[in-house]
Design an enzyme around this catalytic site. Structure first.
Site, mmCIF file in Angstrom:
data_model
loop_
_atom_site.group_PDB
_atom_site.id
_atom_site.type_symbol
_atom_site.label_atom_id
_atom_site.label_comp_id
_atom_site.label_asym_id
_atom_site.label_seq_id
_atom_site.Cartn_x
_atom_site.Cartn_y
_atom_site.Cartn_z
ATOM 1 N N CYS A 88 0.852 -1.186 0.000
ATOM 2 C CA CYS A 88 0.000 0.000 0.000
ATOM 3 C C CYS A 88 0.890 1.240 0.000
ATOM 4 C CB CYS A 88 -0.902 0.000 1.228
ATOM 5 S SG CYS A 88 -1.932 1.473 1.381
ATOM 6 N N CYS A 91 0.352 3.134 3.684
ATOM 7 C CA CYS A 91 0.793 2.588 4.975
ATOM 8 C C CYS A 91 1.824 1.472 4.855
ATOM 9 C CB CYS A 91 -0.401 2.097 5.779
ATOM 10 S SG CYS A 91 -1.186 0.628 5.092
ATOM 11 N N CYS A 144 -7.502 -0.982 1.522
ATOM 12 C CA CYS A 144 -6.461 -1.443 2.429
ATOM 13 C C CYS A 144 -7.081 -1.581 3.819
ATOM 14 C CB CYS A 144 -5.303 -0.447 2.460
ATOM 15 S SG CYS A 144 -4.023 -0.868 3.665
ATOM 16 N N CYS A 147 -5.405 1.177 6.450
ATOM 17 C CA CYS A 147 -5.558 2.637 6.372
ATOM 18 C C CYS A 147 -6.764 3.078 5.547
ATOM 19 C CB CYS A 147 -4.287 3.267 5.812
ATOM 20 S SG CYS A 147 -3.961 2.880 4.088
ATOM 21 N N CYS A 167 -8.545 -5.705 -9.835
ATOM 22 C CA CYS A 167 -8.129 -4.668 -10.770
ATOM 23 C C CYS A 167 -7.691 -3.468 -9.922
ATOM 24 C CB CYS A 167 -9.308 -4.321 -11.663
ATOM 25 S SG CYS A 167 -8.889 -3.470 -13.150
#
Length: 188
Positions: A88, A91, A144, A147, A167
């Site tokens: 990510c 984070c 995510c 976060c 995707c």
């Protein structure tokens, strides 16, 4: 007879309303809310004080925080084939392995499963799914777990065995190459 039933139901509802106004309401413990704050709250380590606009580029901010989408065939990870892990961008949580990446021809990096998936169980992954109607039809948004960053969407037209296509926007990802064991032994 029906008039009698209507009058009786009105009378009962009025008495119940009068009693509830006099007696304090007690909510049973098994239906009390866990969170006492108003609205949908994140259970993550990030809160409103995290200044995402300072931490991210403008394009990353629009995609991850405002649920935007990068243009198709424009992402840096679309044709990326190096071995490693996609994290990510907000984070640094590990999200997808390069081993699960494939070319779907849709214009965005596609993955057949999230990192940490065991058969159909995603409880150990760093993603969550949320229903999304912003595309004009019912879809599933991928966020995510740590976060709440918007990553992309998941569709049911992927390869076997799960048949899913994650995707994901390239700007929502940060790639970390896999360390070779031979490189470690050379350094020692």
């Amino acid at each position: 007879m029906s008039r009698f039933i209507v009058r009786l139901s009105v009378l009962i509802s009025q008495q119940l309303t009068a009693k509830s106004a006099v007696l304090p309401k007690r909510i049973p413990a098994f239906i009390r809310p866990v969170c006492t704050t108003q609205g949908l709250r994140s259970l993550t380590r990030y809160d409103e004080t995290t200044d995402w606009q300072k931490k991210l580029t403008p394009e990353q901010y629009v995609v991850t925080r405002e649920k935007g989408t990068e243009l198709p065939f424009s992402g840096i990870y679309l044709n990326h084939n190096e071995m490693g892990m996609y994290h990510c961008v907000c984070c640094d949580s590990p999200l997808f392995s390069s081993e699960a990446k494939y070319d779907s021809g849709t214009g965005w990096p596609s993955f057949k499963e999230a990192h940490g998936t065991w058969e159909q169980d995603e409880s150990h992954t760093s993603i969550i799914r949320r229903p999304d109607n912003s595309l004009g039809s019912t879809g599933t948004e991928v966020l995510c777990k740590n976060c709440d960053a918007h990553l992309g969407h998941v569709f049911d037209d992927g390869p076997d065995p799960a048949g899913q296509r994650f995707c994901i926007n390239s700007v929502a990802l940060k790639f970390q190459a896999r360390e070779n064991k031979s490189d470690k032994s050379d350094a020692e």
